[in-house]
Design a protein around this motif. Structure first.
Motif, PDB file in Angstrom:
ATOM      1  N   ALA A  23      41.206  32.923  38.841  1.00  8.98           N
ATOM      2  CA  ALA A  23      41.478  32.508  40.228  1.00  8.98           C
ATOM      3  C   ALA A  23      41.454  30.981  40.363  1.00  8.98           C
ATOM      4  CB  ALA A  23      40.448  33.151  41.165  1.00  8.98           C
ATOM      5  N   CYS A  24      40.633  30.317  39.552  1.00  3.37           N
ATOM      6  CA  CYS A  24      40.580  28.841  39.624  1.00  3.37           C
ATOM      7  C   CYS A  24      41.895  28.217  39.160  1.00  3.37           C
ATOM      8  CB  CYS A  24      39.427  28.298  38.772  1.00  3.37           C
ATOM      9  SG  CYS A  24      37.846  28.502  39.579  1.00  3.37           S
ATOM     10  N   ARG A  25      42.537  28.856  38.198  1.00 10.94           N
ATOM     11  CA  ARG A  25      43.845  28.332  37.758  1.00 10.94           C
ATOM     12  C   ARG A  25      44.839  28.406  38.920  1.00 10.94           C
ATOM     13  NH1 ARG A  25      45.016  32.174  33.146  1.00 10.94           N
ATOM     14  NH2 ARG A  25      47.070  31.224  33.108  1.00 10.94           N
ATOM     15  N   VAL A  26      44.800  29.505  39.659  1.00 12.00           N
ATOM     16  CA  VAL A  26      45.683  29.666  40.825  1.00 12.00           C
ATOM     17  C   VAL A  26      45.325  28.618  41.881  1.00 12.00           C
ATOM     18  CG1 VAL A  26      46.258  31.237  42.726  1.00 12.00           C
ATOM     19  CG2 VAL A  26      46.093  32.109  40.376  1.00 12.00           C
ATOM     20  N   LEU A  27      44.016  28.445  42.099  1.00  8.05           N
ATOM     21  CA  LEU A  27      43.540  27.477  43.108  1.00  8.05           C
ATOM     22  C   LEU A  27      44.056  26.068  42.785  1.00  8.05           C
ATOM     23  CD1 LEU A  27      39.706  27.221  44.021  1.00  8.05           C
ATOM     24  CD2 LEU A  27      41.392  25.526  44.623  1.00  8.05           C
ATOM     25  N   GLU A  28      43.857  25.659  41.528  1.00 13.33           N
ATOM     26  CA  GLU A  28      44.223  24.285  41.156  1.00 13.33           C
ATOM     27  C   GLU A  28      45.732  24.077  41.228  1.00 13.33           C
ATOM     28  OE1 GLU A  28      41.849  24.079  37.483  1.00 13.33           O
ATOM     29  OE2 GLU A  28      40.804  22.398  38.448  1.00 13.33           O
ATOM     30  N   TYR A  29      46.485  25.093  40.809  1.00 11.91           N
ATOM     31  CA  TYR A  29      47.944  24.936  40.844  1.00 11.91           C
ATOM     32  C   TYR A  29      48.440  24.838  42.294  1.00 11.91           C
ATOM     33  CZ  TYR A  29      52.899  25.498  40.369  1.00 11.91           C
ATOM     34  OH  TYR A  29      54.244  25.279  40.471  1.00 11.91           O
ATOM     35  N   ILE A 288      32.884  47.510  32.688  1.00 13.31           N
ATOM     36  CA  ILE A 288      34.130  46.992  32.076  1.00 13.31           C
ATOM     37  C   ILE A 288      34.029  45.499  31.735  1.00 13.31           C
ATOM     38  CG2 ILE A 288      35.686  48.692  33.142  1.00 13.31           C
ATOM     39  CD1 ILE A 288      36.427  46.452  35.183  1.00 13.31           C
ATOM     40  N   ALA A 289      32.840  44.917  31.934  1.00 12.23           N
ATOM     41  CA  ALA A 289      32.702  43.464  31.736  1.00 12.23           C
ATOM     42  C   ALA A 289      32.997  43.080  30.287  1.00 12.23           C
ATOM     43  CB  ALA A 289      31.302  43.016  32.125  1.00 12.23           C
ATOM     44  N   GLY A 290      33.663  41.939  30.110  1.00 18.62           N
ATOM     45  CA  GLY A 290      33.930  41.408  28.770  1.00 18.62           C
ATOM     46  C   GLY A 290      35.069  42.096  28.044  1.00 18.62           C
ATOM     47  N   GLN A 291      35.823  42.941  28.726  1.00 21.78           N
ATOM     48  CA  GLN A 291      36.875  43.703  28.030  1.00 21.78           C
ATOM     49  C   GLN A 291      38.291  43.348  28.505  1.00 21.78           C
ATOM     50  OE1 GLN A 291      35.921  47.983  28.123  1.00 21.78           O
ATOM     51  NE2 GLN A 291      33.806  47.421  28.543  1.00 21.78           N
ATOM     52  N   ASP A 292      38.426  42.308  29.330  1.00 15.67           N
ATOM     53  CA  ASP A 292      39.730  41.900  29.870  1.00 15.67           C
ATOM     54  C   ASP A 292      40.395  43.047  30.652  1.00 15.67           C
ATOM     55  OD1 ASP A 292      41.751  39.861  30.184  1.00 15.67           O
ATOM     56  OD2 ASP A 292      43.012  40.980  28.795  1.00 15.67           O
ATOM     57  N   LYS A 293      39.546  43.855  31.333  1.00 18.02           N
ATOM     58  CA  LYS A 293      40.111  44.971  32.104  1.00 18.02           C
ATOM     59  C   LYS A 293      40.030  44.734  33.607  1.00 18.02           C
ATOM     60  CE  LYS A 293      39.114  48.808  28.933  1.00 18.02           C
ATOM     61  NZ  LYS A 293      38.115  49.828  28.606  1.00 18.02           N
ATOM     62  N   ALA A 294      39.230  43.761  34.037  1.00 11.59           N
ATOM     63  CA  ALA A 294      38.969  43.587  35.473  1.00 11.59           C
ATOM     64  C   ALA A 294      40.213  43.106  36.212  1.00 11.59           C
ATOM     65  CB  ALA A 294      37.839  42.585  35.669  1.00 11.59           C
ATOM     66  N   ASN A 295      40.383  43.614  37.410  1.00 13.25           N
ATOM     67  CA  ASN A 295      41.479  43.179  38.276  1.00 13.25           C
ATOM     68  C   ASN A 295      41.083  41.844  38.933  1.00 13.25           C
ATOM     69  OD1 ASN A 295      43.403  42.861  40.238  1.00 13.25           O
ATOM     70  ND2 ASN A 295      43.299  44.966  40.994  1.00 13.25           N
ATOM     71  N   PRO A 296      41.829  40.766  38.675  1.00 18.81           N
ATOM     72  CA  PRO A 296      41.451  39.471  39.259  1.00 18.81           C
ATOM     73  C   PRO A 296      42.025  39.249  40.661  1.00 18.81           C
ATOM     74  CG  PRO A 296      43.310  39.172  37.789  1.00 18.81           C
ATOM     75  CD  PRO A 296      43.010  40.653  37.783  1.00 18.81           C
ATOM     76  N   LEU A 297      42.803  40.247  41.182  1.00 16.05           N
ATOM     77  CA  LEU A 297      43.557  39.981  42.423  1.00 16.05           C
ATOM     78  C   LEU A 297      42.650  39.808  43.638  1.00 16.05           C
ATOM     79  CD1 LEU A 297      46.685  42.280  41.917  1.00 16.05           C
ATOM     80  CD2 LEU A 297      46.466  39.816  41.520  1.00 16.05           C
ATOM     81  N   ALA A 298      41.506  40.523  43.708  1.00 16.65           N
ATOM     82  CA  ALA A 298      40.600  40.334  44.858  1.00 16.65           C
ATOM     83  C   ALA A 298      40.112  38.886  44.913  1.00 16.65           C
ATOM     84  CB  ALA A 298      39.421  41.295  44.756  1.00 16.65           C
ATOM     85  N   THR A 299      39.841  38.315  43.742  1.00  7.40           N
ATOM     86  CA  THR A 299      39.343  36.929  43.704  1.00  7.40           C
ATOM     87  C   THR A 299      40.483  35.953  43.996  1.00  7.40           C
ATOM     88  OG1 THR A 299      37.864  37.747  41.988  1.00  7.40           O
ATOM     89  CG2 THR A 299      37.839  35.391  42.387  1.00  7.40           C
ATOM     90  N   ILE A 300      41.669  36.253  43.470  1.00 10.22           N
ATOM     91  CA  ILE A 300      42.838  35.404  43.757  1.00 10.22           C
ATOM     92  C   ILE A 300      43.145  35.441  45.269  1.00 10.22           C
ATOM     93  CG2 ILE A 300      45.353  35.254  43.420  1.00 10.22           C
ATOM     94  CD1 ILE A 300      44.864  36.079  40.478  1.00 10.22           C
ATOM     95  N   LEU A 301      43.034  36.618  45.879  1.00 14.10           N
ATOM     96  CA  LEU A 301      43.282  36.726  47.326  1.00 14.10           C
ATOM     97  C   LEU A 301      42.158  36.049  48.128  1.00 14.10           C
ATOM     98  CD1 LEU A 301      44.661  40.388  47.369  1.00 14.10           C
ATOM     99  CD2 LEU A 301      45.972  38.294  47.833  1.00 14.10           C
TER     100      LEU A 301
END
Ligand code: NAD
Length: 366
Positions: A23-29, A288-301
């Motif tokens: 989400a920080c990458r989205v924020l900075e861009y 699911i932590a540490g497995q690259d499975k989490a949905n990042p969209l809630a944080t991006i939103l």
């Protein structure tokens, strides 16, 4: 370039440490493209703060939060800290931040992106393009009222809580809701139980008195039991709902389920000066932590909400939400929103790839 705005980034525990960097990458861009001058600093909160500093909310984290315009938080907690006494648990870090920043208004949108309509437990036509906002008072009401406790009276135990609101607390949250309704479809529904509880009779009176100051907003009132029913019967009748702490706690979870997935739900908690804390509704998901499975969209939103409510950049917010919608429309799904029977119409992606896809859409639109 505009005045610099400090953002405190608190990834926290579990999947917080995976979704927040995305989400920080989205924020900075988005900030760089929309002329918003942000400086990101990172801090510790929750379980990792307990491990590193012996407390879920180290003093320098609180101090950095208090001098920042906004806080982006991932999630806290996990099995490692489950046996600690209540007052020492990771969640105390969140409560300490809410109190230390005087965050009295909690904003929980229930936004259902059309491509996900089939994930809802309601019929598609009832929820497709749903966009409602629940404004919950966060620092008063029955969760904080005194007296409270369990006492022994006439040889039996008696539990007591007190439901109390002062006029200024009602006015403060109602103004937030009126102002948000002005920016949206101009409809505000105040939820109470004024047929039974005097405290909510006062609530209704104070909210009604303010209506004259917001002529473009159409105000209605609804009892909480009916509001619960209407939310699952015809949710699109609502635009903004405003209510007290306990009713808001319950109704915002009901509204959340209309949208089908925990991994899609952002939230904001605001102070009166526009300072805000932004976080996904979900927890640290240790399974699911540490497995690259989490949905990042809630944080991006949640970042989109930060642009809208604390960084005065609705264009960036719209662009981020549009990018998320575009990625979903092309059929990309993290595991939690993957239809059981997609018949080849959806593609499964991980946390990082979902972030890359949203960034790609943003780069095309900003
Ligand atoms: P949770 O929200 O962490 O997880 C519930 C279920 O939803 C899990 O199966 C999880 O894998 C899934 N899930 C959650 N977020 C997801 C995402 N972004 N993408 C894909 N799947 C996702 O709730 P829980 O399991 O009850 O709690 C786990 C820990 O989180 C506990 O320690 C709890 O105290 C803490 N918690 C923290 C917060 C917060 O920081 N605000 C909120 C709730 C729970």
């Amino acid at each position: 370039m505009s005045e610099q705005k400090d953002i405190l980034v608190l990834p926290g525990d579990g999947i917080g440490t995976e979704v927040v960097p995305v989400a920080c990458r989205v924020l900075e861009y988005a900030a760089s493209r929309c002329g918003v001058n942000v400086r990101l600093q990172e801090g510790l909160v929750g379980g990792n703060a307990i491990d590193a500093a012996g407390t879920p909310l180290p003093p320098d984290t609180l101090q950095m939060a208090q001098s920042s315009r906004a806080v982006l938080l991932g999630a806290v907690g996990g099995p490692k800290w489950d046996d600690l006494p209540t007052l020492e648990r990771p969640e105390r870090g969140l409560l300490g931040l809410r109190a230390g920043l005087s965050l009295f208004a909690n904003l929980r949108p229930a936004l259902l992106f059309a491509p996900l309509a089939q994930a809802s437990s309601l019929k598609q036509e009832l929820v497709s393009d749903l966009d409602i906002l629940i404004v919950r008072e966060l620092t008063g009401g029955i969760y904080f009222g005194e007296p409270r406790g369990i006492e022994v009276v006439d040889n039996e135990r008696r539990g007591v809580n007190t439901y109390v609101y002062s006029e200024h607390e009602i006015e403060r949250i109602a103004r937030v809701a009126f102002e948000l309704a002005e920016l949206r479809q101009g409809r505000l529904c105040s939820v109470d139980k004024a047929n039974v509880l005097e405290v909510t009779q006062l609530w209704r009176e104070v909210v009604s008195q303010l209506a004259a100051e917001y002529p473009s907003v159409e105000l209605s009132h609804m009892y909480v039991d009916n509001a619960g029913m209407q939310l699952v019967r015809a949710p699109k009748q609502f635009d903004v709902l405003v209510t007290g702490n306990m009713f808001g706690d319950i109704l915002s979870d009901v509204a959340a389920m209309l949208t089908g997935s925990l991994g899609m739900l952002p939230s904001a908690s605001l102070a009166s000066d526009g300072t805000g804390m932004y976080e996904p509704v979900h927890g640290s998901a240790p399974d699911i932590a540490g497995q690259d499975k989490a949905n990042p969209l809630a944080t991006i939103l949640s970042v989109a909400m930060m642009f809208r409510y604390s960084l005065d950049s609705p264009d960036a917010a719209d662009a981020i939400e549009g990018a998320v919608n575009a990625v979903l429309a092309e059929g990309f799904r993290t595991m939690d929103i993957m239809p059981a029977d997609s018949q080849g119409t959806s593609s499964l992606v991980g946390t990082q790839e979902m972030g890359d896809l949203v960034l790609g859409k943003l780069e095309a639109s900003l």
